[in-house]
Design an enzyme around this catalytic site. Structure first.
Site, PDB file in Angstrom:
ATOM      1  CB  VAL A 145      40.338  34.696  -5.174  1.00 54.93           C
ATOM      2  CG1 VAL A 145      41.592  35.537  -4.946  1.00 54.93           C
ATOM      3  CG2 VAL A 145      40.540  33.764  -6.360  1.00 54.93           C
ATOM      4  CB  CYS A 146      37.204  37.072  -1.442  1.00 53.33           C
ATOM      5  SG  CYS A 146      37.113  38.237  -2.812  1.00 53.33           S
ATOM      6  N   GLY A 147      37.983  34.356  -0.091  1.00 50.38           N
ATOM      7  CA  GLY A 147      38.019  33.501   1.086  1.00 50.38           C
ATOM      8  C   GLY A 147      39.430  33.104   1.443  1.00 50.38           C
ATOM      9  CG  LEU A 166      38.891  38.122   3.362  1.00 50.24           C
ATOM     10  CD1 LEU A 166      37.381  38.277   3.479  1.00 50.24           C
ATOM     11  CD2 LEU A 166      39.600  39.417   3.710  1.00 50.24           C
TER      12      LEU A 166
END
Length: 170
Positions: free
Chosen positions: A58-60, A63
């Site tokens: 999810v962070c990938g 970002l």
């Protein structure tokens, strides 16, 4: 400041700093041998993207969306900064692998210190909460948003907040 945050800013432990609050100043490592100080960026809007961890899916995705939006953010002269409790070494490897064109700041030691200042630290997981802040050129938070940890909040709220800042400046 005619716009509100999309966050419950009551005394609940899930609250983050809200619009109208002076942004706490900080100095964090951007690389193993370079630091960045928030107050040095005064004069232009700053977008802070607090996220739980490098290397998570999810962070990938989150970002990557911000990275793709850099041309839109630059139209507002906004500086984009990612912040997590990962080390500068992890950030360097992550930025290279994901081809990120903005700084990732390490809130690693003391762990989560800056995240805590913004109400964006999760004691249970020991990581930053997924939250967004738009700070105006005077160093005041103009918009903030706390997202569920498993949800990519996207960039639309940030762009709307930057648009409001631009309108209020004219």
């Amino acid at each position: 400041m005619g716009f509100m945050t999309q966050t419950d800013t009551s005394a609940a432990p899930d609250s983050i700093l809200s619009a109208g609050t002076p942004a706490p100043d900080f100095t964090l490592p951007a690389t193993p041998d370079q630091t960045l100080t928030l107050s040095e960026l005064r004069g232009n809007p700053v977008v802070l993207v607090f996220y739980p961890a490098d290397w998570s899916s999810v962070c990938g995705d989150e970002l990557a969306v911000f990275n793709q939006s850099l041309p839109l953010l630059s139209e507002y002269h906004a500086v984009l900064l990612g912040i997590s409790v990962d080390s500068t070494w992890s950030h360097q490897a992550y930025r290279q692998s994901r081809k990120l064109e903005f700084d990732l700041l390490s809130d690693y030691h003391p762990k989560g210190e800056v995240s805590k200042l913004y109400g964006s630290y999760d004691e249970k997981s020991g990581s930053s909460k997924r939250s967004l802040f738009v700070i105006d050129g005077d160093g005041v938070i103009s918009w903030s948003y706390l997202s569920p940890v498993a949800i990519n909040p996207g960039v639309n709220g940030v762009l709307d907040a930057l648009d409001e800042l631009k309108k209020s400046a004219t």
